[in-house]
Design an enzyme around this catalytic site. Structure first.
Site, PDB file in Angstrom:
ATOM      1  N   SER A 143     -26.383 -33.115 -71.228  1.00  0.00           N
ATOM      2  CA  SER A 143     -27.740 -33.425 -71.850  1.00  0.00           C
ATOM      3  C   SER A 143     -27.938 -34.370 -72.799  1.00  0.00           C
ATOM      4  O   SER A 143     -26.924 -34.728 -73.631  1.00  0.00           O
ATOM      5  CB  SER A 143     -28.598 -32.276 -72.293  1.00  0.00           C
ATOM      6  OG  SER A 143     -29.726 -32.504 -72.843  1.00  0.00           O
ATOM      7  N   TYR A 157     -28.672 -25.467 -78.352  1.00  0.00           N
ATOM      8  CA  TYR A 157     -28.421 -25.923 -77.224  1.00  0.00           C
ATOM      9  C   TYR A 157     -27.845 -27.358 -77.313  1.00  0.00           C
ATOM     10  O   TYR A 157     -26.953 -27.799 -76.373  1.00  0.00           O
ATOM     11  CB  TYR A 157     -29.868 -26.028 -76.301  1.00  0.00           C
ATOM     12  CG  TYR A 157     -29.920 -26.834 -75.152  1.00  0.00           C
ATOM     13  CD1 TYR A 157     -29.655 -26.420 -73.944  1.00  0.00           C
ATOM     14  CD2 TYR A 157     -30.390 -28.318 -75.130  1.00  0.00           C
ATOM     15  CE1 TYR A 157     -29.836 -27.045 -72.584  1.00  0.00           C
ATOM     16  CE2 TYR A 157     -30.405 -28.879 -73.932  1.00  0.00           C
ATOM     17  CZ  TYR A 157     -30.177 -28.457 -72.820  1.00  0.00           C
ATOM     18  OH  TYR A 157     -30.166 -29.026 -71.586  1.00  0.00           O
TER      19      TYR A 157
HETATM   20  P1  NAP Z   1     -33.640 -24.553 -64.400  1.00  0.00           P
HETATM   21  O1  NAP Z   1     -34.888 -25.305 -63.613  1.00  0.00           O
HETATM   22  O2  NAP Z   1     -34.011 -23.542 -65.531  1.00  0.00           O
HETATM   23  O3  NAP Z   1     -32.681 -24.032 -63.362  1.00  0.00           O
HETATM   24  C1  NAP Z   1     -31.833 -23.330 -63.812  1.00  0.00           C
HETATM   25  C2  NAP Z   1     -30.841 -22.754 -62.838  1.00  0.00           C
HETATM   26  O4  NAP Z   1     -29.861 -22.552 -63.581  1.00  0.00           O
HETATM   27  C3  NAP Z   1     -31.322 -21.663 -61.700  1.00  0.00           C
HETATM   28  O5  NAP Z   1     -30.901 -22.096 -60.625  1.00  0.00           O
HETATM   29  C4  NAP Z   1     -30.880 -20.458 -62.561  1.00  0.00           C
HETATM   30  O6  NAP Z   1     -30.711 -19.290 -61.461  1.00  0.00           O
HETATM   31  C5  NAP Z   1     -29.481 -20.772 -62.904  1.00  0.00           C
HETATM   32  N1  NAP Z   1     -28.863 -20.224 -64.196  1.00  0.00           N
HETATM   33  C6  NAP Z   1     -29.281 -19.691 -65.212  1.00  0.00           C
HETATM   34  N2  NAP Z   1     -28.450 -19.269 -65.912  1.00  0.00           N
HETATM   35  C7  NAP Z   1     -27.315 -18.804 -65.166  1.00  0.00           C
HETATM   36  C8  NAP Z   1     -26.317 -17.935 -64.884  1.00  0.00           C
HETATM   37  N3  NAP Z   1     -25.795 -17.339 -66.070  1.00  0.00           N
HETATM   38  N4  NAP Z   1     -25.530 -17.695 -63.985  1.00  0.00           N
HETATM   39  C9  NAP Z   1     -25.906 -18.603 -62.932  1.00  0.00           C
HETATM   40  N5  NAP Z   1     -27.015 -19.181 -62.774  1.00  0.00           N
HETATM   41  C10 NAP Z   1     -27.654 -19.446 -63.651  1.00  0.00           C
HETATM   42  O7  NAP Z   1     -32.610 -25.801 -65.095  1.00  0.00           O
HETATM   43  P2  NAP Z   1     -32.710 -27.357 -64.830  1.00  0.00           P
HETATM   44  O8  NAP Z   1     -33.445 -28.002 -65.894  1.00  0.00           O
HETATM   45  O9  NAP Z   1     -32.513 -27.760 -63.417  1.00  0.00           O
HETATM   46  O10 NAP Z   1     -31.194 -27.472 -65.661  1.00  0.00           O
HETATM   47  C11 NAP Z   1     -29.996 -27.420 -65.023  1.00  0.00           C
HETATM   48  C12 NAP Z   1     -28.953 -28.112 -65.910  1.00  0.00           C
HETATM   49  O11 NAP Z   1     -29.178 -29.244 -66.407  1.00  0.00           O
HETATM   50  C13 NAP Z   1     -28.687 -27.324 -67.252  1.00  0.00           C
HETATM   51  O12 NAP Z   1     -27.330 -27.142 -67.568  1.00  0.00           O
HETATM   52  C14 NAP Z   1     -29.599 -28.074 -68.299  1.00  0.00           C
HETATM   53  O13 NAP Z   1     -29.099 -27.621 -69.523  1.00  0.00           O
HETATM   54  C15 NAP Z   1     -29.457 -29.569 -67.904  1.00  0.00           C
HETATM   55  N6  NAP Z   1     -30.417 -30.588 -68.317  1.00  0.00           N
HETATM   56  C16 NAP Z   1     -31.769 -30.191 -67.728  1.00  0.00           C
HETATM   57  C17 NAP Z   1     -32.556 -30.991 -68.358  1.00  0.00           C
HETATM   58  C18 NAP Z   1     -34.021 -31.005 -68.169  1.00  0.00           C
HETATM   59  O14 NAP Z   1     -34.874 -31.656 -68.811  1.00  0.00           O
HETATM   60  N7  NAP Z   1     -34.536 -30.225 -67.057  1.00  0.00           N
HETATM   61  C19 NAP Z   1     -32.447 -32.119 -69.432  1.00  0.00           C
HETATM   62  C20 NAP Z   1     -30.802 -32.354 -69.581  1.00  0.00           C
HETATM   63  C21 NAP Z   1     -30.061 -31.493 -69.172  1.00  0.00           C
HETATM   64  P3  NAP Z   1     -32.126 -18.391 -61.231  1.00  0.00           P
HETATM   65  O15 NAP Z   1     -32.964 -19.139 -60.400  1.00  0.00           O
HETATM   66  O16 NAP Z   1     -31.561 -17.318 -60.287  1.00  0.00           O
HETATM   67  O17 NAP Z   1     -32.670 -17.688 -62.540  1.00  0.00           O
END
Ligand code: NAP
Length: 248
Positions: A143, A157
């Site tokens: 991130s 985080y």
């Molecule tokens: P999200 O929409 O909240 O989706 C999270 C995903 O991770 C879901 O599929 C969830 O599964 C799964 N998950 C969470 N904990 C888990 C675990 N312990 N075991 C297996 N699966 C798990 O998140 P996102 O925004 O797409 O983020 C994805 C990645 O990008 C993360 O690492 C986040 O830190 C990074 N990121 C995101 C952003 C942003 O602005 N969105 C920015 C920078 C970095 P369930 O559906 O079953 O709950």
């Protein structure tokens, strides 16, 4: 034979977009999720509907038992893993550091640091030419918070993503001669449901004005970077940390 990719946390958000794009690039995709089986199945159904190959595997990748189960299921159902996308990650309610308790810090580090380390371990055991494997690629979803620090919101985080960046650099050097490339993508603020976990579902719109490009990002824009790092167009990229954040 299709190459096999594991995408952790692929039921929603960035992971779902990575899984969908990977399938169009010819990967057989393991769509991992923690609890939303319905959402994971929808990702798999969409991939299969377009003639692709995917399976949904429920496993908590913040636990060693979950990770072992995920990799065994992938071995069994799809074959040897060629690409790992360490995407699953969590954040918690926005607060200052002096309000954080130890349990929260442990949850964040377990999910965002220990989990990806153990997934990488399982991938290296299977991919490394040192162990008779065929090589492979690992992409860590970090991130921009690792650079920005996320003051007043979630320094925990941000620090966990800093650790992931350092793991990317160290592991890339450790296994670079064994046929494995390890890289990271650092997204900026992307429209997904993760911001609701921080207590501010519309956070991306609030911070968009601070982004040099003046907008939040789309999951497809992150997926494209991840798939590029996995591809044969990136065969000399190793230990790279690619910012995909609109310039912030
Ligand atoms: P999200 O929409 O909240 O989706 C999270 C995903 O991770 C879901 O599929 C969830 O599964 C799964 N998950 C969470 N904990 C888990 C675990 N312990 N075991 C297996 N699966 C798990 O998140 P996102 O925004 O797409 O983020 C994805 C990645 O990008 C993360 O690492 C986040 O830190 C990074 N990121 C995101 C952003 C942003 O602005 N969105 C920015 C920078 C970095 P369930 O559906 O079953 O709950």
């Amino acid at each position: 034979m299709k190459q096999v990719m594991i995408v952790t946390g692929a039921s929603r958000g960035i992971g779902a977009a990575v899984a969908a794009l990977a399938a169009t690039r010819g990967y057989a995709v393991c769509v991992n999720y923690k609890s939303r089986a319905d959402r994971a199945q929808a990702v798999v159904d969409a991939i299969r509907g377009q003639g692709g190959t995917a399976v949904a595997v429920g496993a908590d990748v913040s636990t060693e038992a979950g990770i072992l189960a995920l990799f065994s299921a992938t071995d069994r159902e799809l074959g040897p893993v060629a690409a790992l996308v360490n995407n699953a990650g969590i954040l918690e309610t926005q607060m200052r550091v002096e309000q954080m308790d130890a349990a929260r810090l442990q949850r964040i580090m377990q999910a965002n640091v220990v989990g990806p380390f153990l997934c990488a371990r399982e991938a290296v055991r299977r991919m490394s030419k040192r162990h008779g494997g065929a090589g492979g690629v690992i992409v860590n979803v970090s991130s921009a918070a690792a650079r920005l620090g996320s003051p007043g919101e979630y320094v925990d985080y941000a620090a966990s993503k800093g650790a992931l960046d350092t793991m990317t650099i160290g592991l890339a050097k450790e296994v670079g001669a064994e046929g494995i490339r390890v890289n990271a993508v650092r997204p900026g603020s992307i429209y997904t449901e993760i911001h609701a976990s921080g207590g501010e579902p519309d956070r991306v719109d609030r911070v968009a004005a601070r982004v040099p490009m003046g907008r939040g990002g789309r999951v497809e824009e992150i997926a494209a970077a991840v798939l590029w790092l996995c591809s044969d167009e990136a065969t000399y990229a190793n230990g790279a940390i690619l910012d995909v954040s609109g310039g912030i």
